[in-house]
Design a protein around this motif. Structure first.
Motif, mmCIF file in Angstrom:
data_model
loop_
_atom_site.group_PDB
_atom_site.id
_atom_site.type_symbol
_atom_site.label_atom_id
_atom_site.label_comp_id
_atom_site.label_asym_id
_atom_site.label_seq_id
_atom_site.Cartn_x
_atom_site.Cartn_y
_atom_site.Cartn_z
ATOM 1 N N SER A 27 2.369 -7.423 5.879
ATOM 2 C CA SER A 27 3.155 -6.220 6.112
ATOM 3 C C SER A 27 2.325 -5.094 6.703
ATOM 4 C CB SER A 27 3.781 -5.731 4.791
ATOM 5 O OG SER A 27 4.590 -6.724 4.203
ATOM 6 N N THR A 28 3.048 -4.134 7.235
ATOM 7 C CA THR A 28 2.447 -2.888 7.688
ATOM 8 C C THR A 28 3.381 -1.764 7.285
ATOM 9 O OG1 THR A 28 1.469 -1.729 9.577
ATOM 10 C CG2 THR A 28 3.539 -2.925 9.977
ATOM 11 N N PHE A 29 2.955 -0.524 7.511
ATOM 12 C CA PHE A 29 3.740 0.637 7.119
ATOM 13 C C PHE A 29 4.141 1.448 8.341
ATOM 14 C CE2 PHE A 29 2.294 1.042 2.517
ATOM 15 C CZ PHE A 29 3.583 1.015 2.016
ATOM 16 N N ALA A 30 5.340 1.971 8.315
ATOM 17 C CA ALA A 30 5.738 3.046 9.215
ATOM 18 C C ALA A 30 5.763 4.298 8.371
ATOM 19 C CB ALA A 30 7.113 2.768 9.814
ATOM 20 N N THR A 39 8.076 3.342 5.075
ATOM 21 C CA THR A 39 8.901 2.175 5.320
ATOM 22 C C THR A 39 7.985 0.963 5.477
ATOM 23 O OG1 THR A 39 10.601 3.471 6.429
ATOM 24 C CG2 THR A 39 10.570 1.122 6.878
ATOM 25 N N LEU A 40 8.257 -0.055 4.714
ATOM 26 C CA LEU A 40 7.492 -1.295 4.792
ATOM 27 C C LEU A 40 8.070 -2.160 5.903
ATOM 28 C CD1 LEU A 40 5.233 -2.884 3.182
ATOM 29 C CD2 LEU A 40 7.132 -4.080 2.089
ATOM 30 N N ARG A 251 -3.376 2.969 5.928
ATOM 31 C CA ARG A 251 -2.446 2.401 6.897
ATOM 32 C C ARG A 251 -1.108 3.109 6.878
ATOM 33 N NH1 ARG A 251 -2.710 -3.918 5.353
ATOM 34 N NH2 ARG A 251 -1.187 -4.055 7.057
ATOM 35 N N TRP A 252 -0.828 3.862 5.823
ATOM 36 C CA TRP A 252 0.500 4.439 5.600
ATOM 37 C C TRP A 252 0.589 5.936 5.903
ATOM 38 C CZ3 TRP A 252 -2.493 1.854 1.986
ATOM 39 C CH2 TRP A 252 -3.285 2.683 1.177
ATOM 40 N N ASP A 315 -6.476 7.507 -0.162
ATOM 41 C CA ASP A 315 -6.149 8.529 0.827
ATOM 42 C C ASP A 315 -6.359 9.881 0.157
ATOM 43 O OD1 ASP A 315 -3.851 9.060 -0.749
ATOM 44 O OD2 ASP A 315 -2.598 7.724 0.426
ATOM 45 N N GLU A 316 -5.741 10.916 0.657
ATOM 46 C CA GLU A 316 -5.990 12.247 0.089
ATOM 47 C C GLU A 316 -5.374 12.452 -1.290
ATOM 48 O OE1 GLU A 316 -6.554 15.650 3.263
ATOM 49 O OE2 GLU A 316 -4.527 14.795 3.389
#
Length: 341
Positions: A27-30, A39-40, A251-252, A315-316
């Motif tokens: 999978s990847t993320f939008a 969104t996966l 990635r997200w 991430d942050e």
């Protein structure tokens, strides 16, 4: 890694026994809108799709709903199988429910406990407490009543998105954090000088009211008069970039999605950024302590110091899976103590 078919990808998604790590591999993320609402998507390099499937996929929003469904299906299966672990109900944000790519607090607590989770990444206290419920009553209250003979504690995670996300009340698309920050231009190193005190006080007053309503709504049910309620105020994050060796590259989201992008317009740089966030987190905990002081069965889980290094953060604003394990340990320690009474 060999490609799988789109049909095989959907089978993985719909099988609650498929580990999240396996789904993440395909999978990847939008990136989503707001504070965090991704969104996966199937990774086209790893999932073979026709043009029609690609077009259909672009119209689907798979993320919070899928993650919650998979987790709660596992919960139902465990109950049906006679699992004897203690039952918890949770409501919250992405520290409790991060779609697929990270194992957050509830992911780790789901080993020693059975957890029904109504949480959603990107959710705000405003929406959880004052939003229009789909079924006439808040989802967590419905589930608490459904599990009334089993539930041992309620866990609540909210406030972060009300501060780093867009100002829902104003509706102007501006993150609240940008409205909080100011630069006095005097060169002072006092972090309190870099925030609009009246703005912070107003936001905390709203959150205190929201927390009070959650607790009051639960206590209105006689069965839950002494149910342990656990709340927390996060740990102090590291705004991006944190030095020249900051390797966070989620990635997200953008690297400076929530914090760095808010500090930059105010001209606030370097370690002072984190000192300001520490000041804000301390004020959040002071508010939570006031909430807990009004009810002996409300417990503040102090998560400060659980993620002390930039490498503990994905991430942050989100810990790595290992980082969240340290946060979950604090919850587990509190649960062990209060459930023994």
């Amino acid at each position: 890694m060999a490609k799988i078919s789109y049909a095989q990808y959907l089978e993985l998604l719909m099988d609650p026994d498929t580990p999240d790590e396996v789904i993440a591999a395909f999978s990847t993320f939008a990136p989503g809108i707001g504070a965090f609402d991704p969104t996966l998507l199937p990774d086209p390099d790893r999932v073979a799709m026709t043009r029609d499937q690609i077009e259909a996929e672009s119209g689907m929003k798979i993320g919070n709903g899928l993650a919650r469904w998979r987790r709660n299906q596992a919960f139902r299966r465990a109950l049906r199988s006679g699992d004897t672990r203690q039952v918890l109900v949770a409501e919250g944000d992405s520290w409790f429910q991060f779609p697929i790519f990270l194992r957050e607090v509830i992911g780790h607590l789901s080993d020693p406990y059975l957890v029904w989770c109504a949480s959603a990444a990107g959710d705000t206290a405003r929406n959880m407490v004052y939003g229009q419920p789909r079924f006439g009553e808040a989802e967590y209250l419905i589930e608490l009543n459904r599990q009334r003979d089993r539930v041992r504690a309620f866990l609540f995670s909210a406030a972060g998105n009300d501060i780093i996300g867009e100002d829902a009340e104003a509706g102007d698309g501006t993150p609240v954090l940008r409205k909080i920050l100011t630069n006095p231009g005097t060169g002072t190193t006092d972090p309190a000088a870099y925030v609009h005190d009246h703005e912070v006080a107003a936001r905390l007053a709203f959150l205190e009211q929201a927390y009070g309503k959650v607790i009051g709504d639960i206590r209105a049910h006689p069965r839950f008069a002494t149910l342990p309620i656990l709340i927390h105020g996060y740990d102090v994050p590291f705004p991006w970039p944190w030095g020249d060796k900051d390797r966070r590259n989620p990635r997200w989201a953008k690297k400076d999605q929530w914090l760095g992008s808010a500090f930059a317009p105010a001209g606030i740089e370097g370690p002072l950024r984190r000192e300001i966030l520490s000041h804000l987190i301390d004020r959040l905990y002071a508010m939570l302590d006031r909430v807990a002081a009004s009810d002996p069965h409300v417990h503040v889980v102090d998560c400060r110091g659980t993620l002390p290094n930039p490498t503990d953060w994905a991430d942050e604003i989100h810990g790595t899976s290992d980082g969240f394990a340290a946060v979950a340990d604090r919850f587990h320690a509190t649960l062990t103590r209060v459930l023994a009474n």
